[in-house]
Design a protein around this motif. Structure first.
Motif, short mmCIF file in Angstrom:
data_model
loop_
_atom_site.label_atom_id
_atom_site.label_comp_id
_atom_site.label_asym_id
_atom_site.label_seq_id
_atom_site.Cartn_x
_atom_site.Cartn_y
_atom_site.Cartn_z
N HIS A 1 -5.77 -2.00 24.27
CA HIS A 1 -5.67 -1.69 26.08
C HIS A 1 -6.87 -2.09 26.69
O HIS A 1 -6.83 -2.80 27.92
CB HIS A 1 -5.26 -0.27 26.40
N GLN B 1 0.07 8.92 32.99
CA GLN B 1 0.23 8.64 31.47
C GLN B 1 -0.94 8.90 30.73
O GLN B 1 -0.99 9.41 29.81
CB GLN B 1 0.57 6.98 31.61
N TRP B 2 -1.98 8.32 31.21
CA TRP B 2 -3.33 8.55 30.23
C TRP B 2 -3.77 9.95 30.28
O TRP B 2 -4.40 10.26 29.36
CB TRP B 2 -4.51 7.45 30.83
N GLN C 1 0.54 5.45 35.96
CA GLN C 1 -0.27 5.05 34.97
C GLN C 1 -1.37 6.00 34.66
O GLN C 1 -1.70 6.43 33.45
CB GLN C 1 -0.81 3.89 35.01
N VAL D 1 -6.96 2.09 34.41
CA VAL D 1 -6.08 1.94 35.47
C VAL D 1 -6.76 1.19 36.41
O VAL D 1 -7.61 1.73 37.06
CB VAL D 1 -5.47 3.14 35.83
N GLN E 1 2.96 2.81 40.95
CA GLN E 1 2.73 2.75 39.63
C GLN E 1 1.44 3.05 39.07
O GLN E 1 1.28 3.35 37.89
CB GLN E 1 2.60 0.93 39.60
#
Length: 435
Positions: A145, A97-98, A94, A153, A90
């Protein structure tokens, strides 16, 4: 543990990602950015370099064991440890993703806004204002965020923080003045936390946030442009102070501006001049540079478009519509934007005789590319030079009648980046201008 050499030019923010990652992971990384180890525009054109890195771009990594990598994100990932990459599936997703977020959402508007202030590219008011709005949107996402998080993260610095922070470096140094960044306190807090970590400071040094938003400086932009040697200067051999011209040349070579700007190498200016592909055409009354200045510095609909039609020479120039042949191959929006920018980069030597606005319509996995081009002459210009023939066959081309309403409407819509675009059938996404 990885060990190798990173080839780049000085102060390349893309290379910073790999350097900071190496600081955290303990990878043994040597940086070759100055002569004699590496000279941008020369070393990266040698057969030996191109054998390992066919595109000739930097940053590029070569391990002591011979393993080679290009593309900054891949290099940074390779030089990272498990903690930076994400310790769970996970977390790893992430981080990715960033990293993708930085490239797709942050870098394009940041470049459009910051590069003119550095003298790297011409100022375009409309593009700058649009870039500011896109930056605000991205900062809002980050601010939300980070409202309850120290890092992007997990609880420690990851490659996500390294990638996003490095992509925002010039924003904070050049244009994010206190009043602009005030609505995004979480982002600034996070950014300062990152760049003040010892591992960041070892690479970036002291990062000072800008006090006043930098503006476009036309003199700086003019100074950054490669100077063309005239026949008169070739004949004249300076007797007094002969070192001055050489000093200027060395100074220019040390600033590879175009590599930052869509990665077009500054060394292009040093190549031998070839025969003018337009030498067979009669002189035209249309002044392309004046048209471009109007478009860049004044309102598109009230000034630039009317000026174009008032001065356009139908005998000396032609207008064309282009459409990418393979829309089914267009997946991610940022990759499609890179496709357009890459074509512009490879057409750099055509800038004096062409102008284009190419737009991307649609969303990820459902998009298309089309544009309006103005060329010297009445035929497609690309076959006139080998330097211009790489990309054009991937597009369908249709010559437009400048007296038709269709042509006038399409030119207005593509230049202003707004309108019905009835022939497209997809919503406008992003635009790129070839000047």
């Amino acid at each position: 543990m990885a060990a190798g050499t990173l080839f780049t030019y000085p102060d390349n923010w893309r290379a910073f990602k790999a350097q900071v990652a190496a600081q955290y992971s303990g990878a043994r990384l040597k940086v070759a950015s100055v002569a004699p180890a590496f000279t941008f525009g020369q070393t990266n054109r040698t057969p030996a370099f191109l054998n390992n890195f066919p595109l000739g771009k930097v940053p590029a990594y070569q391990g002591d064991d011979g393993f080679c990598l290009f593309e900054s994100n891949a290099i940074a990932h390779f030089l990272s440890n498990e903690s930076l990459r994400g310790t769970t599936p996970q977390a790893a997703a992430q981080v990715l993703q960033w990293v993708s977020f930085a490239d797709a959402e942050m870098v394009p508007p940041a470049s459009a806004w910051v590069f003119p202030t550095l003298g790297i590219m011409q100022f375009n008011k409309q593009a700058t204002e649009q870039a500011k709005e896109e930056v605000k949107k991205v900062l809002s996402v980050l601010n939300q965020h980070l409202n309850t998080r120290t890092f992007l993260v997990g609880e420690r610095v990851s490659l996500a923080d390294i990638s996003v922070a490095c992509s925002m470096l010039w924003l904070y140094k050049q244009v994010l003045e206190p009043s602009f960044r005030q609505p995004y306190p979480n982002v600034t807090r996070w950014f300062l936390t990152c760049v003040n970590q010892p591992q960041f400071k070892a690479v970036l040094g002291e990062v000072k946030l800008c006090d006043k938003m930098a503006q476009f400086d036309s003199k700086k932009f003019a100074d950054m442009q490669p100077k063309k040697e005239t026949s008169q200067t070739k004949k004249e051999k300076p007797v007094k102070e002969p070192a001055k011209p050489q000093e200027k040349k060395e100074k220019k070579k040390a600033v590879p501006a175009e590599e930052e700007m869509d990665e077009c190498e500054a060394a292009l200016a040093a190549e031998p001049r070839s025969k003018d592909p337009f030498a067979h055409l009669p002189k035209s009354s249309f002044v392309m540079d004046e048209c471009k200045r109007k478009y860049s510095n004044e309102d598109t609909l009230t000034v630039a478009v009317p000026h174009f039609w008032e001065t356009f020479d139908q005998e000396g120039y032609s207008i064309w519509y282009s459409e990418y042949k393979y829309p089914e191959e267009l997946t991610q929006v940022f990759m499609s934007c890179n496709l357009i920018s890459g074509m512009f980069q490879r057409l750099d030597k055509l800038r004096k005789n062409a102008f284009a606005s190419v737009l991307l319509f649609g969303t990820n996995n459902d998009s298309c590319i089309s544009g309006i081009w103005v060329f010297r002459g009445q035929e497609l210009v690309f076959p006139l030079s080998e330097d211009w023939q790489i990309d054009y066959e991937s597009y369908n081309w249709r010559k437009l009648d400048p007296n038709s309403q269709e042509c006038k409407t399409m030119l207005k819509e593509y230049w202003s980046w707004e309108g019905e675009f009835k022939h497209v059938g997809k919503p406008f996404n992003q635009g790129r201008v070839f000047k």
